[in-house]
Design an enzyme around this catalytic site. Structure first.
Site: not given
Length: 397
Positions: A385, A240, A90, A179, A10
């Site tokens: 994941e 965020r 990813r 996601h 990733n």
């Protein structure tokens, strides 16, 4: 040891996470993180058999490549090299081109780079990781697993923005969602828990971490999700802002704020950090709230209120609901946050199982509540994941 291990990568703009995953069990045989790329203090660290090792990265020009090279050497040192059958990457954004995992070739790599304007912080970094891994492991098949792919089943009414169609036609501005691997994984696991096939199951999955999103899943497929054209939309997050009136941006620009300052604030100085004035970490928020900190209390209230609103609204695209599923670092561990969300959903019949909520933490799955009104369970399922990336890669060799 399995001979179906996958090296999962990733790659971020200034970091690179990696793990060797047993594609049959989901076990991480080794996991690590390279960070501060581009800076003198760049390092790479990993855990193996419970022990952590850290080393400096000193290459002056390409920290991504040196990190990959160090990982290759590590695989040899740990006698894992011969067990690795594929490399899985990813990739944050697949646009409308990629609706599932794909084997990487020059054309796929070029396409990933061509849609970099949709994820300027992520896709170029992902491409760097791919190039470095292809150079290091030229004989291994490499696969791209996209955050956005799971959400490509959304109907047009869910992904279309209420803006000029020309903006979609020319720039492909629409809701993409992110996601995806997490929402997919926990929905698959939840179907096992309730004893139904995933194709007959309906869930609302709630991934709560530093980044956070909600997804409505009908008969195993994503039909709506809270993140949008970028991962900025939807829920309040660590730094965020989530959903925001775009007029705020115009207002600040007219007040003399630079474009850079506006978006730096919305992406990196908002959310938990902005509202609390204290921290972006949910653990710090909960600790400060217990000590009576007003900003932390307000951040907690805003966050849980917004999550509950999204959960309630995602009953609209579903004809039935089997379970609400909490996952992610906050969703898996913060029982006070889960409790408040369920309290906010009491009109829909949701009640907390206090003992279950206490037990379902720190890697433990379990049922933490239910809605007798809707006939739905409330579950906690730890996400994995990397396991999804490993399995998707092996299945396509």
């Amino acid at each position: 040891m399995s001979n179906k291990n996958v090296l999962v990568i990733n790659s971020g703009s200034s970091s690179l996470k990696f793990a060797v995953i047993d594609s049959e069990s989901g076990e991480a045989l080794v996991s690590g993180l390279g960070e501060c790329f581009g800076l003198p203090e760049a390092t790479i660290a990993w855990k193996f058999n419970g022990e952590k090792t850290e080393q400096a990265i000193t290459a002056p020009d390409n920290h991504h490549q040196e990190a990959i090279n160090r990982i290759v050497k590590l695989m040899e040192e740990l006698s894992l090299k011969e067990t690795i059958v594929a490399v899985g990457h990813r990739i944050v954004h697949g646009g409308e081109k990629f609706t599932s995992t794909v084997r990487i070739d020059d054309a796929v790599l070029a396409e990933i780079e061509s849609i970099s304007d949709l994820a300027p912080l992520h896709n170029p970094a992902g491409a760097k990781g791919i190039k470095a891994a292809m150079e290091a492991y030229p004989s291994l098949p490499q696969f791209a697993v996209f955050d956005t792919a799971f959400h490509q089943t959304m109907p047009k009414k869910a992904f279309t923005g209420s803006i000029s169609h020309e903006l979609y036609d020319e720039y492909r501005i629409r809701r993409y969602g992110f996601h995806g691997t997490s929402h997919y994984f926990v929905s698959q696991e939840a179907a096992k828990v309730i004893g139904k096939s995933v194709e007959e199951s309906n869930f609302i999955t709630v991934h709560l971490g530093n980044g956070a999103s909600v997804c409505a899943i009908a008969n195993g497929k994503s039909v709506d999700t809270s993140m949008g054209f970028t991962p900025q939309a939807g829920l309040m997050m660590g730094t965020r802002c989530g959903d925001l009136d775009p007029g705020v941006i115009e207002f600040l620009l007219k007040k003399g704020w630079t474009q850079e300052k506006v978006f730096e604030t919305l992406y990196k100085k908002s959310g938990f950090l902005g509202v609390s004035g204290l921290t972006s970490d949910a653990r710090g928020i909960l600790e400060a709230m217990a000590e009576g900190h007003e900003g932390a209390t307000l951040a907690f209230q805003v966050f849980t209120y917004r999550v509950a609103k999204y959960i309630a609204s995602y009953l609209v695209p579903l004809n039935a609901l089997d379970a609400v599923i909490f996952t992610g670092g906050i969703g898996e561990n913060a029982l006070d946050i889960r409790r408040e969300i369920l309290e906010n959903l009491s009109l829909l019949g949701f009640t907390e199982d206090k003992a279950g909520n206490e037990a379902a933490r720190f890697g433990a799955a379990g049922q933490i509540g239910e809605s007798a009104l809707l006939g739905a369970k409330v579950l906690v399922i730890p996400t994995n994941e990397e396991f999804v990336i490993a399995k998707e890669s092996v299945e396509r060799i």
